[in-house]
Design a protein around this motif. Structure first.
Motif, PDB file in Angstrom:
ATOM      1  N   PRO A  42      -1.208   4.354  -4.960  1.00 37.73           N
ATOM      2  CA  PRO A  42      -0.339   4.414  -3.801  1.00 37.73           C
ATOM      3  C   PRO A  42      -0.996   4.979  -2.665  1.00 37.73           C
ATOM      4  CG  PRO A  42      -0.003   5.725  -5.615  1.00 37.73           C
ATOM      5  CD  PRO A  42      -0.850   4.942  -5.824  1.00 37.73           C
ATOM      6  N   THR A  43      -1.530   4.593  -1.572  1.00 39.25           N
ATOM      7  CA  THR A  43      -2.255   5.161  -0.426  1.00 39.25           C
ATOM      8  C   THR A  43      -1.089   5.781   0.312  1.00 39.25           C
ATOM      9  OG1 THR A  43      -2.440   3.205   0.746  1.00 39.25           O
ATOM     10  CG2 THR A  43      -4.201   3.785  -0.782  1.00 39.25           C
ATOM     11  N   GLU A  44      -1.453   6.684   1.432  1.00 40.27           N
ATOM     12  CA  GLU A  44      -0.731   7.232   2.292  1.00 40.27           C
ATOM     13  C   GLU A  44      -0.046   6.254   3.258  1.00 40.27           C
ATOM     14  OE1 GLU A  44       1.538  10.132   4.071  1.00 40.27           O
ATOM     15  OE2 GLU A  44       0.141  10.383   2.344  1.00 40.27           O
ATOM     16  N   GLY A  45      -0.767   5.201   3.521  1.00 38.22           N
ATOM     17  CA  GLY A  45      -0.270   4.167   4.566  1.00 38.22           C
ATOM     18  C   GLY A  45       0.506   3.053   3.774  1.00 38.22           C
ATOM     19  N   SER A  46       0.707   3.328   2.472  1.00 42.33           N
ATOM     20  CA  SER A  46       1.265   2.014   1.614  1.00 42.33           C
ATOM     21  C   SER A  46       2.839   2.166   2.001  1.00 42.33           C
ATOM     22  CB  SER A  46       1.095   2.250   0.317  1.00 42.33           C
ATOM     23  OG  SER A  46       1.435   3.270  -0.221  1.00 42.33           O
ATOM     24  N   THR A  47       3.456   3.139   2.677  1.00 50.42           N
ATOM     25  CA  THR A  47       4.823   3.100   2.894  1.00 50.42           C
ATOM     26  C   THR A  47       5.196   2.520   4.445  1.00 50.42           C
ATOM     27  OG1 THR A  47       4.827   5.266   3.272  1.00 50.42           O
ATOM     28  CG2 THR A  47       5.521   4.735   0.943  1.00 50.42           C
ATOM     29  N   ASP A  48       4.108   2.230   5.146  1.00 48.57           N
ATOM     30  CA  ASP A  48       4.426   2.068   6.460  1.00 48.57           C
ATOM     31  C   ASP A  48       5.050   0.838   6.476  1.00 48.57           C
ATOM     32  OD1 ASP A  48       3.503   4.493   7.582  1.00 48.57           O
ATOM     33  OD2 ASP A  48       1.296   3.621   7.639  1.00 48.57           O
ATOM     34  N   ASN A  49       4.668  -0.144   5.448  1.00 50.91           N
ATOM     35  CA  ASN A  49       5.096  -1.595   5.637  1.00 50.91           C
ATOM     36  C   ASN A  49       6.659  -1.531   5.055  1.00 50.91           C
ATOM     37  OD1 ASN A  49       3.274  -3.287   6.911  1.00 50.91           O
ATOM     38  ND2 ASN A  49       2.152  -3.528   5.283  1.00 50.91           N
ATOM     39  N   VAL A  50       6.959  -0.451   4.126  1.00 46.16           N
ATOM     40  CA  VAL A  50       8.222  -0.615   3.626  1.00 46.16           C
ATOM     41  C   VAL A  50       9.201   0.091   4.502  1.00 46.16           C
ATOM     42  CG1 VAL A  50       9.427   0.860   1.900  1.00 46.16           C
ATOM     43  CG2 VAL A  50       7.193   0.153   1.310  1.00 46.16           C
ATOM     44  N   SER A  51       8.819   1.098   5.377  1.00 47.39           N
ATOM     45  CA  SER A  51       9.510   1.555   6.716  1.00 47.39           C
ATOM     46  C   SER A  51       9.935   0.060   7.455  1.00 47.39           C
ATOM     47  CB  SER A  51       8.890   2.329   7.344  1.00 47.39           C
ATOM     48  OG  SER A  51       7.901   2.072   8.125  1.00 47.39           O
ATOM     49  N   LYS A  52       9.031  -0.982   7.855  1.00 52.66           N
ATOM     50  CA  LYS A  52       9.209  -1.958   8.801  1.00 52.66           C
ATOM     51  C   LYS A  52      10.381  -2.764   8.097  1.00 52.66           C
ATOM     52  CE  LYS A  52       4.320  -1.954  10.601  1.00 52.66           C
ATOM     53  NZ  LYS A  52       4.699  -1.474  11.850  1.00 52.66           N
ATOM     54  N   TYR A  53      10.386  -2.877   6.510  1.00 53.98           N
ATOM     55  CA  TYR A  53      11.426  -3.535   6.069  1.00 53.98           C
ATOM     56  C   TYR A  53      12.825  -3.121   5.673  1.00 53.98           C
ATOM     57  CZ  TYR A  53      13.548  -6.990   3.118  1.00 53.98           C
ATOM     58  OH  TYR A  53      14.513  -7.996   2.346  1.00 53.98           O
ATOM     59  N   PHE A  54      12.702  -1.707   4.963  1.00 59.83           N
ATOM     60  CA  PHE A  54      14.003  -1.110   4.605  1.00 59.83           C
ATOM     61  C   PHE A  54      14.290  -0.042   5.395  1.00 59.83           C
ATOM     62  CE2 PHE A  54      12.238  -2.897   0.430  1.00 59.83           C
ATOM     63  CZ  PHE A  54      13.311  -3.302  -0.104  1.00 59.83           C
TER      64      PHE A  54
END
Length: 790
Positions: free
Chosen positions: A276-288
């Motif tokens: 789980p990289t630092e940038g892995s949640t950036d796409n999560v924020s774009k959806y959720f």
């Protein structure tokens, strides 16, 4: 065009103002079931009961007069902008009331007030009509965004047009450097298969139509949020369900974007080898949106950081078994491990604070809580009244009752354990003492689990009835009250074993403090493994329950229709359970509890670190999979971090320093030869020394990294130019068609509620910190006094 009443009565598939017809032949497979993909473009679904699919008893109730029809209509419709004129008549049946509600909702949504697109779909078994809603009209998007003062970010093209670099978190000299961090979820919306996810940090501004061409496009969660705020301006979702005008309402999962996250590996349980990289949640924020994204940001950072103590636990195991020659050597290794765990927790929290603040900047959440929407249930007149004080006081009184129960049960279990050890050949309650003694660890775990579930249900319900101004305030209060009890429920049995038991009665037995350490390790091992297994099992059970419900509905529909109809993706979502605040808190609570055990007790059982690190990968994947496929889509909610959880985790870190210092000085053989006074002096020096190191680490890191300071300075210097372009633009707010809506969606703020909120939050947090720290210090002081007396 048929009327809304005709649509609702017939269940016909008529789709008014529908720009993009669903591809009915497009099939997808979800949780092993093949179904029709019919989610495209839709943002919300309201499910209405259909008489044609009802059983005879339900049809009879549907035809009964609705006595509270006028009250229900008033509760559902706000009357804003001349809408919701009541057609309620004496003797109106529930069927007539539902049709009237349906017709009014349709007229509001497709008319000039909202400009939404609608569609209908009948469920496979014919008992529900799905009213599907989407926000597709560009002018309607802009209008609603301006009314709600929507937060948006400036587009990359706006920076390029005025020859200003987009700020990033990498800078050398005066140049910002772009780095691709995988593929962006925006590629689905923009239909650009190779669109990279760049480390951009654009400025966040309030949406204005006059500058619309300079802002980022509206993403899927933006449209879900905008359409909800506009609809709720005219009718209340909760009242629609409460008065049974609809069965349920839910935000629609978008399959294409979920599939993109699946390909990324974020919600695919089969891809365990996923760092789980630092940038892995950036796409999560774009959806959720940011609430769920911050939840997983903490999960991922915790998992990455657990690699260090997991490795240390392996090294500790090897040193203890292949290098240490006696108990003193083992104690030195354990003391070193305790010091490293304290330093690790301090670095983790300081690093998390920096990364969280960067994510706040990147996801456009800076100062979000200042502008958070007010709950409709909030009453300023009720605040600080006698009734509110009594209500909150009763809740805290119940906290004390549950805490007292845990203290009493723990004392009783300890007494039973001592009794069975003293008289192994005897009988208690008709059970042999050997058998009864072997069940003590089970009893501790069972009590923890039972009290945990009871308090979660009771406290969550009570908090939801309290007078909190914003949803963030309510959630923060809920978290504090839940964890105050759970702290005692989860940790006190182990505190008792190592802090109090050695100095009560016969103490730890013939082996002295070493027997208490062995008992502590045995209880920790059993509980920690049980905790992991049960929580994993609950996640699997929830997935299996959803699968079973879908399978049952499909089989029933096949028998009813002869297999002529196909199950749809929207019906799966309607069958799934909501992912609400309580569910989210329970998921987060499990990780926080694990963190607490690591920072406080891993010094005696380092294996917990390795076990936690390994299982975190599967746990995070199961939660992500559950949210995406076994639950309805969570409402997109903005926030600045993980809220009250951050304070709780910080408190656990400080308590961990006390516990580690105590165990190292009083529970290990290394200092057995020292006098009690010398041990106390060493304990105070060690504890204060580690607290000082912790404060130094916090000061060294700071709340903001250098990268964040550079980004904020760059955006502050150039915000006017990139926002308005080379021509200067206009910052005047254009006249909006439905200006009266602004007051309802964004109520006037005659008082400095933001300041009051911060003060209230700080007051609650400080009270919690003081109470918990005082409890721990008092416990340590009590132990020392007992030892001095002896």
């Amino acid at each position: 065009m048929p009327t809304a009443r005709e649509i609702s009565e017939s269940g016909a598939g008529y789709q008014p103002l529908l720009n993009d017809q669903p591809i009915l032949n497009d099939k997808i497979t979800v949780m092993g079931f093949e179904m029709m993909k019919n989610d495209d473009n839709w943002h919300w679904v309201f499910t209405f009961p259909l008489e044609q699919g009802m059983e005879q008893e339900a049809k009879e109730k549907f035809a009964e007069p609705m006595l509270d029809a006028k009250k229900a209509w008033t509760a559902i419709f706000t009357g804003a902008e001349g809408s919701g004129n009541s057609p309620v008549k004496t003797g109106m049946t529930r069927k007539e009331f539902q049709h009237a509600v349906f017709e009014e909702m349709v007229n509001i949504m497709i008319g000039w007030r909202c400009g939404l697109n609608l569609g209908t779909h009948v469920s496979i078994d014919g008992d529900e009509l799905f009213l599907m809603v989407s926000l597709e009209n560009d002018e309607a998007k802009k209008e609603i965004a301006e009314i709600t003062e929507h937060r948006t970010t400036i587009a990359s093209a706006a920076y390029k047009e005025v020859d200003i670099k987009m700020p990033t978190d990498r800078k050398l000299g005066s140049e910002f450097f772009e780095i691709a961090e995988g593929l962006s979820l925006d590629r689905i919306y923009l239909r650009n298969a190779t669109m990279p996810l760049l480390n951009h940090y654009p400025a966040t501004v309030t949406y204005r139509k006059g500058n619309a061409n300079r802002f980022e496009h509206f993403r899927n969660p933006d449209l879900v949020q905008l359409s909800e705020s506009r609809m709720q301006h005219f009718f209340n979702f909760n009242s629609l369900v409460k008065y049974k005008a609809i069965n349920k309402v839910f935000a629609v999962h978008n399959w294409n974007q979920l599939d993109a996250l699946h390909q990324q590996g974020w919600n695919d349980p089969q891809k365990l080898i996923y760092w789980p990289t630092e940038g892995s949640t950036d796409n999560v924020s774009k959806y959720f949106y940011s609430e769920i994204a911050f939840q997983f940001h903490w999960y991922h950072l915790f998992t990455r950081f657990m690699a260090a103590p997991a490795l240390l636990s392996v090294v500790t195991f090897l040193l203890r078994h292949f290098w240490a020659s006696d108990l003193h050597e083992n104690s030195k290794i354990t003391c070193a491990f305790a010091v490293l765990i304290c330093i690790w927790s301090s670095v983790f929290m300081a690093y998390y604070t920096q990364k969280k603040n960067l994510k706040i900047l990147r996801w456009g959440m800076k100062n979000f809580e200042v502008s958070a929407a007010v709950r409709k249930e909030f009453s300023d007149e009720y605040r600080d009244s006698f009734r509110e004080t009594a209500q909150n006081g009763m809740h805290w009184f119940l906290c004390c009752i549950f805490i007292a129960e845990t203290l009493g049960i723990t004392f009783l279990i300890a007494a039973l354990r001592d009794h069975t050890e003293k008289e192994p050949a005897g009988m208690t309650w008709g059970i042999s003492n050997v058998t009864l003694g072997s069940t003590m660890d089970y009893l501790v775990t069972i009590n923890i689990k039972v009290v945990d579930k009871l308090w979660t249900a009771l406290s969550s319900h009570l908090t939801s009835k309290e007078n909190w101004r914003t949803q963030a305030d309510l959630k923060g209060a809920m978290v504090i009250k839940l964890f105050t009890v759970k702290f005692v429920v989860f940790y006190y049995p182990f505190f008792y074993t190592i802090f109090l038991k050695p100095h009560i009665g016969d103490g730890c037995g013939h082996g002295g403090i070493d027997d208490c350490v062995d008992e502590l390790n045995s209880s920790l091992m059993f509980f920690f493994i049980t905790q992991i297994v049960t929580e994993m099992g609950m996640l699997v059970f929830q997935l299996a329950r959803t699968c079973k419900a879908v399978e049952t509905e499909i089989d029933f529909a096949k028998k009813k229709t002869g297999g002529s109809k196909q199950y749809s993706y929207l019906e799966l979502q309607a069958k799934a359970a909501p992912y609400g605040t309580i569910e989210q808190m329970n998921d987060f609570m499990n990780q926080v509890v694990s963190y607490g055990f690591i920072v406080m007790f891993s010094v005696t059982l380092p294996f917990m670190c390795f076990l936690c690190f390994v299982t975190n990968f599967m746990y995070n994947k199961l939660i992500a999979y559950k949210i995406c496929y076994a639950h309805q889509r969570p409402k997109p909610v903005g926030c600045e971090g993980i809220g009250s959880w951050e304070y709780i985790i910080s408190v656990l870190s400080y308590i961990g320093v006390f516990v580690n210092a105590y165990i190292a000085v009083f529970a290990l053989p290394l200092m057995n030869d020292l006098e009690l006074t010398e041990k106390i002096i060493i304990f105070i020096a060690a504890e204060h020394g580690m607290l000082f190191v912790k404060l130094l680490i916090d000061a060294a890191f700071g709340d903001k990294s250098t990268a964040q300071l550079r980004i904020e300075e760059h955006n502050d210097d150039h915000i006017h130019k990139v926002k308005n372009g080379k021509t200067g633009g206009s910052e005047d707010v254009l006249e909006i068609h439905v200006a009266t809506a602004a007051g309802a969606v964004k109520p006037e703020n005659p008082y400095n509620y933001a300041s009051l909120k911060k003060k209230e939050e700080q007051k609650v947090m400080m009270m919690m910190v003081v109470v918990v720290v005082v409890m721990v210090v008092a416990l340590v002081t009590l132990v020392m006094l007992v030892m001095l007396v002896q």
